[in-house]
Design an enzyme around this catalytic site. Structure first.
Site, short mmCIF file in Angstrom:
data_model
loop_
_atom_site.label_atom_id
_atom_site.label_comp_id
_atom_site.label_asym_id
_atom_site.label_seq_id
_atom_site.Cartn_x
_atom_site.Cartn_y
_atom_site.Cartn_z
CB SER A 120 -15.56 19.66 9.74
OG SER A 120 -15.08 20.96 9.65
N GLY A 122 -15.89 16.76 15.32
CA GLY A 122 -16.52 15.80 16.22
C GLY A 122 -17.21 14.64 15.53
CB SER A 124 -14.79 11.19 12.16
OG SER A 124 -13.57 10.77 11.63
CB SER A 125 -15.85 15.88 8.38
OG SER A 125 -15.09 16.73 9.17
CB SER A 126 -10.47 14.62 8.74
OG SER A 126 -10.57 14.15 10.04
CB ALA A 127 -12.00 9.40 9.13
CB ALA A 128 -16.24 11.09 6.26
CG ASP A 170 -12.20 9.13 13.87
OD1 ASP A 170 -12.75 8.83 14.93
OD2 ASP A 170 -11.45 10.10 13.74
C1 GLA Z 1 -10.53 11.75 16.94
C2 GLA Z 1 -9.49 10.74 16.46
C3 GLA Z 1 -9.85 9.32 16.89
C4 GLA Z 1 -10.18 9.26 18.38
C5 GLA Z 1 -11.15 10.36 18.77
C6 GLA Z 1 -11.37 10.45 20.26
O1 GLA Z 1 -11.75 11.55 16.28
O2 GLA Z 1 -9.35 10.82 15.06
O3 GLA Z 1 -8.82 8.43 16.53
O4 GLA Z 1 -9.01 9.31 19.15
O5 GLA Z 1 -10.70 11.64 18.33
O6 GLA Z 1 -11.96 9.31 20.73
#
Ligand code: GLA
Length: 392
Positions: A120, A122, A124-128, A170
């Protein structure tokens, strides 16, 4: 392969077979860094790596969760959840159930085994993980969410439970993207286009260069930077004699660039730099989309490098390892463009590269990076990816 592994762990842990599968891809954002929380315009691609879940519905509202990437079985009753975090890997999942429960009756929990393809940071594993778990909980409870609702609820988990004041970059990429298309999204009104891969004359690969340092945004300067942007916007609105609302609702998108140009010297230097990043990045995203449409990968890539430079100098994110990685990528032949893939507080850089040079790029970057940070041998990794569909 992954499915077999999930199946077998599910069987060992729960003594029966899992009945369903779901998942969510990770994302990269080639242009449009740190401007979604200011309602800016962003770009993104979902990639062919992500989170997978094998699960089965429980008779009551209990959840029992195992991750192949983190230790321990985490158990909770959805009804009993409060806003209190526990400080472990399952917070994103508790938060998802907690947010969903405010709107929908969740009569069933799930037993689940989940796994992520990449380290994890960069991507966006948290949103995933939030989106994949949300999908599983909804399916287990007969709930159908629109794409819009998925994005809004998943962001709410981050904002009001996890405590990261992120925008919708994300979640939007991971829901809306389509294979071989670049998401071009205005986060102010959520209008978007999916820009087909251009006839670039040259193909490109998507490279993830993982620094070897994982990150959690909740412990980074992410929220501080959001406040600095808002402060710059509030001050500019006041200097410019604009009508303004509450501090909370303030964002740089509401401040015309002319006001910024006129009053930028009145701002504390640090806020001026954050604003400089915002306005220049907005400009790069729009020029980048034009270049993409024209098949001009050279310009698109150059804008990515400029975006990376602005993240380092104006937005001041990154850490020594990630900044060195960026510098190495900027000086490696065959790389069209590169920048921090996400927030840039640890994690990885994303690069668009010439696939015919993949092997030499992989070798050179690894050599140069590990020469500088020998302690990260074994933790540093390069992954070549392709774009993919979001879950929507
Ligand atoms: C993280 C955040 C996003 C965005 C990026 C930078 O991934 O979750 O909302 O701000 O950083 O672009």
């Amino acid at each position: 392969m992954r499915q077999q592994e999930l199946d077998s762990v599910f069987y060992t842990e729960f003594g029966k077979k899992g009945t369903s599968y779901t998942g969510c891809p990770y994302r990269v954002s080639p242009l449009g860094a740190h401007i979604d929380h200011q309602k800016g315009i962003v770009t993104g691609l979902a990639i062919d790596k992500g989170i997978q879940i094998c699960y089965a519905r429980t008779a009551d509202d209990h959840c029992e969760l195992i991750s192949l990437n983190f230790p321990g079985k985490k158990c909770f009753s959805i009804e009993a959840l409060t806003q209190e975090k526990e400080g472990d890997w399952a917070d994103h999942l508790r938060g998802t159930a907690w947010v969903l429960r405010k709107k929908y009756a969740l009569l069933h929990g799930i037993q689940a085994v989940m796994a992520g393809d990449l380290p994890s940071g960069g991507i966006s594993s948290s949103a995933a993980v939030i989106l994949a778990f949300m999908d599983a909980l909804c399916l287990a409870n007969g709930i159908r969410l629109s794409n819009q609702e998925r994005i809004t609820l998943a962001r709410e988990v981050e904002n009001s439970y996890v405590g990261v004041q992120c925008g919708i970059l994300d979640q939007s990429c991971e829901v809306l993207c389509q294979k071989e298309k670049l998401l071009y999204l205005d986060t102010r009104n959520q209008k978007y286009e999916l820009l087909a891969y251009p006839e670039m004359g040259q193909a490109f690969g998507i490279g993830i260069f993982f620094s070897g340092l994982e990150r959690s945004l909740a412990n980074s300067k992410y929220n501080l930077r959001v406040d600095e942007c808002k402060s710059a916007a509030y001050a500019l609105e006041a200097f410019g004699g604009m009508d303004y609302g509450t501090y909370e609702s303030t964002c740089l998108r509401d401040v015309p660039v002319e006001i910024y140009e006129k009053y930028r010297d009145c701002l504390p230097r640090i806020w001026e730099k954050r604003a400089a990043h915002y306005y220049s990045e907005m400009d790069r995203v729009q020029r980048g989309a034009d270049a993409w449409k024209k098949g001009d990968l050279k310009t698109f890539g150059r804008l990515m490098f400029e975006s990376g430079r602005s993240s380092i100098e104006n937005y001041e994110c990154g850490c020594p390892e990630l900044i060195s990685m960026y510098e190495i990528l900027a000086n490696t032949e065959g790389i069209y463009g590169a920048r921090f893939s996400g927030a840039g507080f640890k994690g990885c850089c994303v690069a668009l590269f010439d696939p015919s040079k993949e092997e030499q790029i992989a070798q050179q970057v690894e050599e140069r990076y590990l020469e500088k940070f020998p302690g990260l041998r074994g933790a540093y990794a390069f992954y070549a990816c392709e774009s993919d569909n979001g879950i929507g």
